[in-house]
Scaffold this motif. Structure first.
Motif, PDB file in Angstrom:
ATOM      1  N   LEU A  58       0.822  -1.204   0.000  1.00 38.88           N
ATOM      2  CA  LEU A  58       0.000   0.000   0.000  1.00 38.88           C
ATOM      3  C   LEU A  58       0.857   1.255   0.000  1.00 38.88           C
ATOM      4  CD1 LEU A  58      -2.882  -0.713   2.525  1.00 38.88           C
ATOM      5  CD2 LEU A  58      -2.990  -0.638   0.048  1.00 38.88           C
ATOM      6  N   ASP A  59       0.350   2.260  -0.683  1.00 42.47           N
ATOM      7  CA  ASP A  59       0.984   3.564  -0.709  1.00 42.47           C
ATOM      8  C   ASP A  59       0.022   4.555  -0.072  1.00 42.47           C
ATOM      9  OD1 ASP A  59       2.836   5.646  -1.619  1.00 42.47           O
ATOM     10  OD2 ASP A  59       1.253   6.135  -3.056  1.00 42.47           O
ATOM     11  N   LYS A  60       0.512   5.362   0.858  1.00 44.51           N
ATOM     12  CA  LYS A  60      -0.346   6.296   1.582  1.00 44.51           C
ATOM     13  C   LYS A  60      -1.081   7.238   0.632  1.00 44.51           C
ATOM     14  CE  LYS A  60       1.028  10.067   3.912  1.00 44.51           C
ATOM     15  NZ  LYS A  60       1.591  10.939   4.961  1.00 44.51           N
ATOM     16  N   THR A  61      -0.403   7.761  -0.356  1.00 49.32           N
ATOM     17  CA  THR A  61      -1.021   8.694  -1.295  1.00 49.32           C
ATOM     18  C   THR A  61      -2.170   8.035  -2.051  1.00 49.32           C
ATOM     19  OG1 THR A  61       1.108   9.804  -1.560  1.00 49.32           O
ATOM     20  CG2 THR A  61      -0.579  10.258  -3.221  1.00 49.32           C
ATOM     21  N   THR A  62      -1.963   6.814  -2.489  1.00 46.13           N
ATOM     22  CA  THR A  62      -3.008   6.087  -3.214  1.00 46.13           C
ATOM     23  C   THR A  62      -4.214   5.839  -2.320  1.00 46.13           C
ATOM     24  OG1 THR A  62      -1.299   4.998  -4.533  1.00 46.13           O
ATOM     25  CG2 THR A  62      -3.487   4.007  -4.559  1.00 46.13           C
ATOM     26  N   VAL A  63      -3.971   5.438  -1.088  1.00 50.85           N
ATOM     27  CA  VAL A  63      -5.071   5.171  -0.160  1.00 50.85           C
ATOM     28  C   VAL A  63      -5.845   6.454   0.125  1.00 50.85           C
ATOM     29  CG1 VAL A  63      -5.643   4.436   2.189  1.00 50.85           C
ATOM     30  CG2 VAL A  63      -3.952   3.169   0.858  1.00 50.85           C
ATOM     31  N   LEU A  64      -5.146   7.561   0.299  1.00 53.68           N
ATOM     32  CA  LEU A  64      -5.833   8.824   0.550  1.00 53.68           C
ATOM     33  C   LEU A  64      -6.655   9.263  -0.664  1.00 53.68           C
ATOM     34  CD1 LEU A  64      -3.148  10.793   2.572  1.00 53.68           C
ATOM     35  CD2 LEU A  64      -5.223   9.666   3.416  1.00 53.68           C
ATOM     36  N   GLN A  65      -6.174   8.970  -1.858  1.00 46.54           N
ATOM     37  CA  GLN A  65      -6.962   9.274  -3.054  1.00 46.54           C
ATOM     38  C   GLN A  65      -8.194   8.381  -3.131  1.00 46.54           C
ATOM     39  OE1 GLN A  65      -4.192   8.952  -6.284  1.00 46.54           O
ATOM     40  NE2 GLN A  65      -3.402  11.021  -5.988  1.00 46.54           N
ATOM     41  N   GLU A  88      -4.526  15.972   6.212  1.00 42.58           N
ATOM     42  CA  GLU A  88      -4.923  14.658   5.704  1.00 42.58           C
ATOM     43  C   GLU A  88      -5.852  13.954   6.699  1.00 42.58           C
ATOM     44  OE1 GLU A  88      -0.912  13.447   3.178  1.00 42.58           O
ATOM     45  OE2 GLU A  88      -1.031  12.954   5.310  1.00 42.58           O
ATOM     46  N   ALA A  89      -5.473  14.002   7.962  1.00 43.81           N
ATOM     47  CA  ALA A  89      -6.284  13.354   8.996  1.00 43.81           C
ATOM     48  C   ALA A  89      -7.664  13.998   9.087  1.00 43.81           C
ATOM     49  CB  ALA A  89      -5.573  13.421  10.338  1.00 43.81           C
ATOM     50  N   THR A  90      -7.714  15.309   8.994  1.00 43.42           N
ATOM     51  CA  THR A  90      -8.992  16.018   9.048  1.00 43.42           C
ATOM     52  C   THR A  90      -9.862  15.654   7.857  1.00 43.42           C
ATOM     53  OG1 THR A  90      -7.954  17.851  10.227  1.00 43.42           O
ATOM     54  CG2 THR A  90     -10.064  18.306   9.158  1.00 43.42           C
ATOM     55  N   ASP A  91      -9.271  15.638   6.672  1.00 41.56           N
ATOM     56  CA  ASP A  91     -10.027  15.283   5.466  1.00 41.56           C
ATOM     57  C   ASP A  91     -10.581  13.869   5.552  1.00 41.56           C
ATOM     58  OD1 ASP A  91      -9.466  17.769   4.416  1.00 41.56           O
ATOM     59  OD2 ASP A  91      -7.862  17.059   3.093  1.00 41.56           O
ATOM     60  N   VAL A  92      -9.749  12.931   6.000  1.00 41.61           N
ATOM     61  CA  VAL A  92     -10.186  11.545   6.113  1.00 41.61           C
ATOM     62  C   VAL A  92     -11.276  11.414   7.173  1.00 41.61           C
ATOM     63  CG1 VAL A  92      -9.464   9.229   6.845  1.00 41.61           C
ATOM     64  CG2 VAL A  92      -8.055  10.523   5.243  1.00 41.61           C
ATOM     65  N   PHE A  93     -11.105  12.082   8.296  1.00 41.45           N
ATOM     66  CA  PHE A  93     -12.101  12.017   9.363  1.00 41.45           C
ATOM     67  C   PHE A  93     -13.468  12.468   8.871  1.00 41.45           C
ATOM     68  CE2 PHE A  93     -14.522  14.201  12.654  1.00 41.45           C
ATOM     69  CZ  PHE A  93     -14.719  13.168  13.550  1.00 41.45           C
ATOM     70  N   PHE A  94     -13.525  13.637   8.234  1.00 42.34           N
ATOM     71  CA  PHE A  94     -14.820  14.144   7.796  1.00 42.34           C
ATOM     72  C   PHE A  94     -15.382  13.345   6.631  1.00 42.34           C
ATOM     73  CE2 PHE A  94     -13.483  17.864  10.290  1.00 42.34           C
ATOM     74  CZ  PHE A  94     -14.611  17.971  11.091  1.00 42.34           C
ATOM     75  N   ALA A  95     -14.518  12.755   5.827  1.00 41.80           N
ATOM     76  CA  ALA A  95     -14.999  11.884   4.748  1.00 41.80           C
ATOM     77  C   ALA A  95     -15.639  10.625   5.343  1.00 41.80           C
ATOM     78  CB  ALA A  95     -13.854  11.516   3.816  1.00 41.80           C
ATOM     79  N   ILE A  96     -15.015  10.066   6.354  1.00 39.78           N
ATOM     80  CA  ILE A  96     -15.530   8.848   6.988  1.00 39.78           C
ATOM     81  C   ILE A  96     -16.868   9.107   7.668  1.00 39.78           C
ATOM     82  CG2 ILE A  96     -15.101   7.194   8.849  1.00 39.78           C
ATOM     83  CD1 ILE A  96     -12.116   7.383   8.090  1.00 39.78           C
ATOM     84  N   THR A  97     -17.055  10.300   8.226  1.00 46.14           N
ATOM     85  CA  THR A  97     -18.325  10.583   8.894  1.00 46.14           C
ATOM     86  C   THR A  97     -19.495  10.522   7.924  1.00 46.14           C
ATOM     87  OG1 THR A  97     -18.064  12.980   8.639  1.00 46.14           O
ATOM     88  CG2 THR A  97     -17.282  12.006  10.701  1.00 46.14           C
ATOM     89  N   LYS A  98     -19.232  10.735   6.647  1.00 44.09           N
ATOM     90  CA  LYS A  98     -20.301  10.617   5.660  1.00 44.09           C
ATOM     91  C   LYS A  98     -20.813   9.184   5.570  1.00 44.09           C
ATOM     92  CE  LYS A  98     -19.053  14.565   2.919  1.00 44.09           C
ATOM     93  NZ  LYS A  98     -18.913  15.114   1.607  1.00 44.09           N
ATOM     94  N   LEU A  99     -19.943   8.227   5.795  1.00 44.66           N
ATOM     95  CA  LEU A  99     -20.359   6.827   5.790  1.00 44.66           C
ATOM     96  C   LEU A  99     -21.354   6.576   6.919  1.00 44.66           C
ATOM     97  CD1 LEU A  99     -20.135   3.858   4.868  1.00 44.66           C
ATOM     98  CD2 LEU A  99     -18.174   3.662   6.403  1.00 44.66           C
ATOM     99  N   PHE A 100     -21.072   7.109   8.079  1.00 44.37           N
ATOM    100  CA  PHE A 100     -21.948   6.881   9.227  1.00 44.37           C
ATOM    101  C   PHE A 100     -23.272   7.634   9.098  1.00 44.37           C
ATOM    102  CE2 PHE A 100     -17.634   6.156  10.915  1.00 44.37           C
ATOM    103  CZ  PHE A 100     -17.776   4.794  11.146  1.00 44.37           C
ATOM    104  N   GLN A 101     -23.291   8.687   8.282  1.00 45.15           N
ATOM    105  CA  GLN A 101     -24.519   9.448   8.070  1.00 45.15           C
ATOM    106  C   GLN A 101     -25.373   8.857   6.956  1.00 45.15           C
ATOM    107  OE1 GLN A 101     -22.982  13.325   7.258  1.00 45.15           O
ATOM    108  NE2 GLN A 101     -22.539  13.778   9.394  1.00 45.15           N
ATOM    109  N   SER A 102     -24.796   7.988   6.155  1.00 44.16           N
ATOM    110  CA  SER A 102     -25.533   7.430   5.023  1.00 44.16           C
ATOM    111  C   SER A 102     -26.465   6.323   5.496  1.00 44.16           C
ATOM    112  CB  SER A 102     -24.579   6.879   3.972  1.00 44.16           C
ATOM    113  OG  SER A 102     -23.985   5.694   4.446  1.00 44.16           O
ATOM    114  N   LYS A 103     -27.474   6.066   4.701  1.00 42.28           N
ATOM    115  CA  LYS A 103     -28.412   4.993   5.007  1.00 42.28           C
ATOM    116  C   LYS A 103     -28.032   3.791   4.161  1.00 42.28           C
ATOM    117  CE  LYS A 103     -33.286   3.907   5.249  1.00 42.28           C
ATOM    118  NZ  LYS A 103     -33.131   3.134   6.455  1.00 42.28           N
ATOM    119  N   ASP A 104     -27.652   2.714   4.827  1.00 39.89           N
ATOM    120  CA  ASP A 104     -27.299   1.477   4.141  1.00 39.89           C
ATOM    121  C   ASP A 104     -28.579   0.665   3.985  1.00 39.89           C
ATOM    122  OD1 ASP A 104     -26.234  -0.800   3.082  1.00 39.89           O
ATOM    123  OD2 ASP A 104     -25.071  -1.343   4.849  1.00 39.89           O
ATOM    124  N   VAL A 105     -29.108   0.637   2.772  1.00 35.53           N
ATOM    125  CA  VAL A 105     -30.376  -0.041   2.556  1.00 35.53           C
ATOM    126  C   VAL A 105     -30.245  -1.535   2.799  1.00 35.53           C
ATOM    127  CG1 VAL A 105     -31.296   1.669   0.991  1.00 35.53           C
ATOM    128  CG2 VAL A 105     -29.948  -0.204   0.077  1.00 35.53           C
TER     129      VAL A 105
END
Length: 91
Positions: free
Chosen positions: A22-29, A65-82
Motif C-alpha cells: 500500500l501507498d499512503k497517497t493512493t489510499v488517501l486518493q 490529511e487526517a482532518t479530510d479523512v475524518f470528515f470523509a468517513i463521517t459521511k459513511l456513518f450518516q448514510s443509510k445502508d439499505v
C-alpha cells in the motif's frame, strides 16, 4: 515491545498481508469514495482497513490529511445502508 503489537514489517511478515504494497497517497486518493452519492459500505470498510493498516505500520497523516479523512468517513456513518434494513440481504 509485545510481539502482538510489533508491526508486521518488523517481523518480516509484510509479504503475507494483502496490504503489504500500500501507498499512503493512493489510499488517501481512494478516500474519495466517501464522497460518492451512493456509498458502497463494503468498499468503504475495505478502505478503512487499509487506512488502519497504514497507521499500524507507522505511517503518519498530516493534520490536513487526517482532518479530510475524518470528515470523509463521517459521511459513511450518516448514510443509510439499505442492505442493513433488509433481513434477507446477503452482504
Amino acid at each position: 515491545m509485545d510481539s502482538r503489537l510489533t508491526p508486521l514489517r518488523d517481523l518480516g511478515w509484510a509479504e503475507l498481508t494483502p496490504f503489504s504494497n500500500l501507498d499512503k497517497t493512493t489510499v488517501l486518493q481512494e478516500a474519495r469514495i466517501f464522497h460518492d452519492l451512493n456509498l458502497n459500505p463494503r468498499k468503504c470498510s475495505l478502505l478503512l482497513s487499509k487506512i488502519l493498516y497504514l497507521l499500524y505500520q507507522g505511517e503518519t497523516l498530516a493534520t490536513s490529511e487526517a482532518t479530510d479523512v475524518f470528515f470523509a468517513i463521517t459521511k459513511l456513518f450518516q448514510s443509510k445502508d439499505v442492505r442493513a434494513d433488509d433481513p434477507h440481504a446477503i452482504a
